[in-house]
Motif scaffolding. Structure first.
Motif, PDB file in Angstrom:
ATOM      1  N   LYS A   1     -18.506  11.445 -21.149  1.00 51.18           N
ATOM      2  CA  LYS A   1     -18.552  10.210 -20.973  1.00 51.18           C
ATOM      3  C   LYS A   1     -17.525   9.750 -19.940  1.00 51.18           C
ATOM      4  N   TYR A   2     -16.319  10.526 -19.727  1.00 53.68           N
ATOM      5  CA  TYR A   2     -15.329   9.942 -18.815  1.00 53.68           C
ATOM      6  C   TYR A   2     -15.016  11.139 -17.992  1.00 53.68           C
ATOM      7  N   LEU A   3     -14.878  12.364 -18.185  1.00 53.87           N
ATOM      8  CA  LEU A   3     -14.592  13.443 -17.237  1.00 53.87           C
ATOM      9  C   LEU A   3     -15.372  14.139 -16.635  1.00 53.87           C
ATOM     10  N   ASP A   4     -16.505  14.486 -17.245  1.00 55.28           N
ATOM     11  CA  ASP A   4     -17.540  15.362 -16.541  1.00 55.28           C
ATOM     12  C   ASP A   4     -18.631  14.562 -16.062  1.00 55.28           C
ATOM     13  N   ASP A   5     -19.455  15.035 -14.980  1.00 52.39           N
ATOM     14  CA  ASP A   5     -20.582  14.453 -14.576  1.00 52.39           C
ATOM     15  C   ASP A   5     -21.759  15.187 -15.467  1.00 52.39           C
ATOM     16  N   ALA A   6     -21.940  14.775 -16.852  1.00 51.10           N
ATOM     17  CA  ALA A   6     -22.679  15.251 -17.622  1.00 51.10           C
ATOM     18  C   ALA A   6     -23.918  14.252 -18.179  1.00 51.10           C
ATOM     19  N   ALA A   7     -23.968  13.284 -17.687  1.00 47.91           N
ATOM     20  CA  ALA A   7     -25.029  12.208 -18.247  1.00 47.91           C
ATOM     21  C   ALA A   7     -25.773  11.721 -16.887  1.00 47.91           C
ATOM     22  N   GLU A   8     -27.188  11.463 -17.110  1.00 48.06           N
ATOM     23  CA  GLU A   8     -27.836  10.535 -15.901  1.00 48.06           C
ATOM     24  C   GLU A   8     -28.035   9.162 -16.705  1.00 48.06           C
ATOM     25  N   PHE A   9     -28.060   8.146 -16.020  1.00 49.64           N
ATOM     26  CA  PHE A   9     -28.351   6.880 -16.695  1.00 49.64           C
ATOM     27  C   PHE A   9     -29.611   6.016 -16.094  1.00 49.64           C
ATOM     28  N   ASP A  10     -30.543   5.536 -16.665  1.00 51.32           N
ATOM     29  CA  ASP A  10     -31.814   4.857 -16.403  1.00 51.32           C
ATOM     30  C   ASP A  10     -31.600   3.311 -16.504  1.00 51.32           C
ATOM     31  N   ILE A  11     -31.134   2.799 -15.462  1.00 52.64           N
ATOM     32  CA  ILE A  11     -30.735   1.241 -15.444  1.00 52.64           C
ATOM     33  C   ILE A  11     -31.627   0.483 -14.693  1.00 52.64           C
ATOM     34  N   PRO A  12     -32.722  -0.400 -14.978  1.00 48.17           N
ATOM     35  CA  PRO A  12     -33.131  -0.369 -16.434  1.00 48.17           C
ATOM     36  C   PRO A  12     -33.764   1.065 -17.138  1.00 48.17           C
ATOM     37  N   ALA A  13     -33.805   1.066 -18.296  1.00 48.77           N
ATOM     38  CA  ALA A  13     -34.575   2.062 -19.093  1.00 48.77           C
ATOM     39  C   ALA A  13     -35.978   2.112 -18.661  1.00 48.77           C
ATOM     40  N   ASP A  14     -36.693   3.052 -18.747  1.00 46.58           N
ATOM     41  CA  ASP A  14     -38.119   3.139 -18.598  1.00 46.58           C
ATOM     42  C   ASP A  14     -38.889   3.060 -19.890  1.00 46.58           C
ATOM     43  N   LEU A  15     -39.132   1.774 -20.248  1.00 48.50           N
ATOM     44  CA  LEU A  15     -39.742   1.246 -21.362  1.00 48.50           C
ATOM     45  C   LEU A  15     -40.754   0.266 -20.962  1.00 48.50           C
ATOM     46  N   THR A  16     -41.702   0.085 -22.087  1.00 47.69           N
ATOM     47  CA  THR A  16     -42.921  -0.747 -21.871  1.00 47.69           C
ATOM     48  C   THR A  16     -42.255  -2.059 -22.206  1.00 47.69           C
ATOM     49  N   PRO A  17     -42.734  -3.059 -21.497  1.00 40.06           N
ATOM     50  CA  PRO A  17     -42.530  -4.682 -21.770  1.00 40.06           C
ATOM     51  C   PRO A  17     -42.348  -4.829 -23.155  1.00 40.06           C
ATOM     52  N   ALA A  18     -43.063  -4.205 -24.188  1.00 42.13           N
ATOM     53  CA  ALA A  18     -42.990  -4.365 -25.601  1.00 42.13           C
ATOM     54  C   ALA A  18     -41.694  -3.870 -26.100  1.00 42.13           C
ATOM     55  N   GLN A  19     -41.253  -2.484 -25.716  1.00 41.16           N
ATOM     56  CA  GLN A  19     -40.151  -1.929 -26.114  1.00 41.16           C
ATOM     57  C   GLN A  19     -39.016  -2.726 -25.833  1.00 41.16           C
ATOM     58  N   THR A  20     -38.975  -3.065 -24.530  1.00 39.89           N
ATOM     59  CA  THR A  20     -37.876  -4.043 -23.862  1.00 39.89           C
ATOM     60  C   THR A  20     -37.571  -5.020 -24.896  1.00 39.89           C
ATOM     61  N   GLU A  21     -38.695  -5.664 -25.051  1.00 39.16           N
ATOM     62  CA  GLU A  21     -38.530  -7.094 -25.724  1.00 39.16           C
ATOM     63  C   GLU A  21     -37.758  -6.510 -27.509  1.00 39.16           C
ATOM     64  N   ALA A  22     -38.370  -5.535 -27.895  1.00 38.57           N
ATOM     65  CA  ALA A  22     -37.843  -5.336 -29.170  1.00 38.57           C
ATOM     66  C   ALA A  22     -36.476  -4.869 -29.145  1.00 38.57           C
ATOM     67  N   VAL A  23     -36.070  -4.258 -28.076  1.00 37.98           N
ATOM     68  CA  VAL A  23     -34.547  -3.895 -27.918  1.00 37.98           C
ATOM     69  C   VAL A  23     -33.697  -5.149 -27.882  1.00 37.98           C
ATOM     70  N   GLN A  24     -34.230  -5.994 -27.086  1.00 39.81           N
ATOM     71  CA  GLN A  24     -33.443  -7.118 -26.679  1.00 39.81           C
ATOM     72  C   GLN A  24     -33.393  -8.138 -28.002  1.00 39.81           C
ATOM     73  N   THR A  25     -34.543  -8.045 -28.485  1.00 38.81           N
ATOM     74  CA  THR A  25     -34.380  -8.970 -29.750  1.00 38.81           C
ATOM     75  C   THR A  25     -33.596  -8.450 -30.944  1.00 38.81           C
ATOM     76  N   ALA A  26     -33.499  -7.260 -30.898  1.00 41.30           N
ATOM     77  CA  ALA A  26     -32.702  -6.509 -32.086  1.00 41.30           C
ATOM     78  C   ALA A  26     -31.412  -6.868 -31.632  1.00 41.30           C
TER      79      ALA A  26
END
Length: 376
Positions: free
Chosen positions: A275-300
């Motif tokens: 999380k903080y010290l290593d270059d160990a992750a990549e971030f997709d912002i926004p995530a590659d989600l379908t509109p239905a998946q995005t709505e489900a995440v936001q609603t939850a």
């Protein structure tokens, strides 16, 4: 307003007694830099690892430099005035006007992560002092910090999580005895599992267990951080996060565009170093989600925020997988009432992708606290 030339005086409180002390310092540095000096007068208040409150020195380092973590050390010893009429900080150092009110404060931004800061303790102190503050109140902070009770409240609201076990003895008392996880529980959890302190963050004290022979050592490592230990089944799927902000005025809280965390090849899981010290992750912002998946995440995410009586802000973390029939399965991992707060933190980056830049985000949270909005 109590600040110079009518400016709002904001006490940014950082550091603290938890294992997340350094990350709090980094978050606070970013928050202070984002507060518009034309509108706000910043009062930097550090809490040392031993619990001392200080008006931080001007040269206090608030960033990770060459792998070295920042820490609150020096400064003028102060204390929050408990009388709501005081609305400020009092000097504690002998010879420096001891007991004298140092400064009045209009609002507090407690950029504190983990126990003794994010768990309702500081929030209770601020409530007693009559000071408005950014973020959730006592109950939501405490409930969201404790993974066991987060899960219970979310389950009561119909929001699903993965399989888990809290280590308690036959009488129901919290214990750190690995033997309480019997064969039936192990079969239900499967392997791997993650053994965690129930009330901590930033992946501190967490062990990924791939063989039950590793379990006793993992429990001991978690219990060294918090006596309550929780064991969670590994959940296959994508790691998705979503930010929540109190509505402008009235109405439902707002949810950001979701983001996805993807670990680089060779990185086993998202621990503190990743999380903080290593270059160990990549971030997709926004995530590659379908509109239905995005709505489900936001609603939850909104439902979780409301189920825990959060206010101001929260970050809700999910696992997104599929069932045997290929249908989406969305499980909540945790709710964070004061997420990492730098311009490169996921919370800030999700809101930037949604159209709220970092300075506006900080300003909005302070304004919300001053207005008393976002309260349940």
């Amino acid at each position: 307003m109590s600040g110079q030339a009518g400016k709002v005086r904001v006490a940014v409180v950082f550091g603290g007694r938890s294992e997340e002390h350094a990350i709090s310092c980094v978050s606070a540095g970013a928050v202070m830099a984002a507060l518009d000096p034309e509108r706000y007068e910043v009062v930097p208040v550090g809490i040392a690892r031993d619990g001392r409150w200080v008006l931080a020195d001007p040269d206090q380092r608030l960033e990770i430099s060459d792998g070295a973590l920042p820490e609150v050390t020096g400064g003028t010893a102060v204390s929050l005035v408990g009388d709501p009429a005081g609305r400020g900080l009092a000097v504690l150092e002998p010879g420096a006007g001891m007991g004298e009110v140092l400064t009045a404060v209009d609002v507090v931004f407690p950029v504190l992560h983990g126990p003794y800061g994010e768990d309702g303790t500081v929030q209770g102190l601020l409530e007693m002092s009559g000071l408005p503050y950014v973020g959730s109140g006592v109950f939501a902070s405490a409930a969201s910090m404790d993974k066991e009770f987060t899960k219970k409240l979310l389950a009561a609201a119909g929001l699903p999580q993965g399989e888990h076990v809290v280590l308690r003895d036959a009488d129901g008392a919290v214990c750190a005895d690995p033997a309480v996880v019997d064969d039936a529980a192990r079969a239900r959890l499967g392997l791997p599992v993650f053994v965690k302190p129930a009330r901590a963050g930033s992946s501190i004290g967490i062990t990924k267990v791939t063989d039950w022979a590793q379990f006793p050592a993992a429990v001991a490592a978690a219990a060294a951080v918090d006596p309550k230990v929780i064991v969670e089944a590994a959940v296959p799927g994508r790691e998705i996060e979503c930010g929540v902000l109190a509505a402008r005025g009235t109405g439902l809280p707002e949810a950001s565009l979701p983001a996805e965390i993807r670990l680089r090849d060779g990185v086993d899981w998202y621990d503190f170093a990743a999380k903080y010290l290593d270059d160990a992750a990549e971030f997709d912002i926004p995530a590659d989600l379908t509109p239905a998946q995005t709505e489900a995440v936001q609603t939850a995410a909104r439902r979780a925020y409301l189920a825990l009586d959060c206010r101001g802000l929260a970050r809700v973390d999910f696992f997104l997988g599929t069932d045997a029939d290929g249908a989406d399965v969305l499980l909540i991992n945790e709710v964070n009432t004061m997420p990492g707060f730098t311009p490169i933190s996921m919370f800030a980056r999700m809101w930037a992708a949604t159209g709220v830049d970092f300075a506006e985000l900080v300003d909005r949270l302070v304004s919300c606290a001053l207005a008393g909005t976002g309260r349940p």
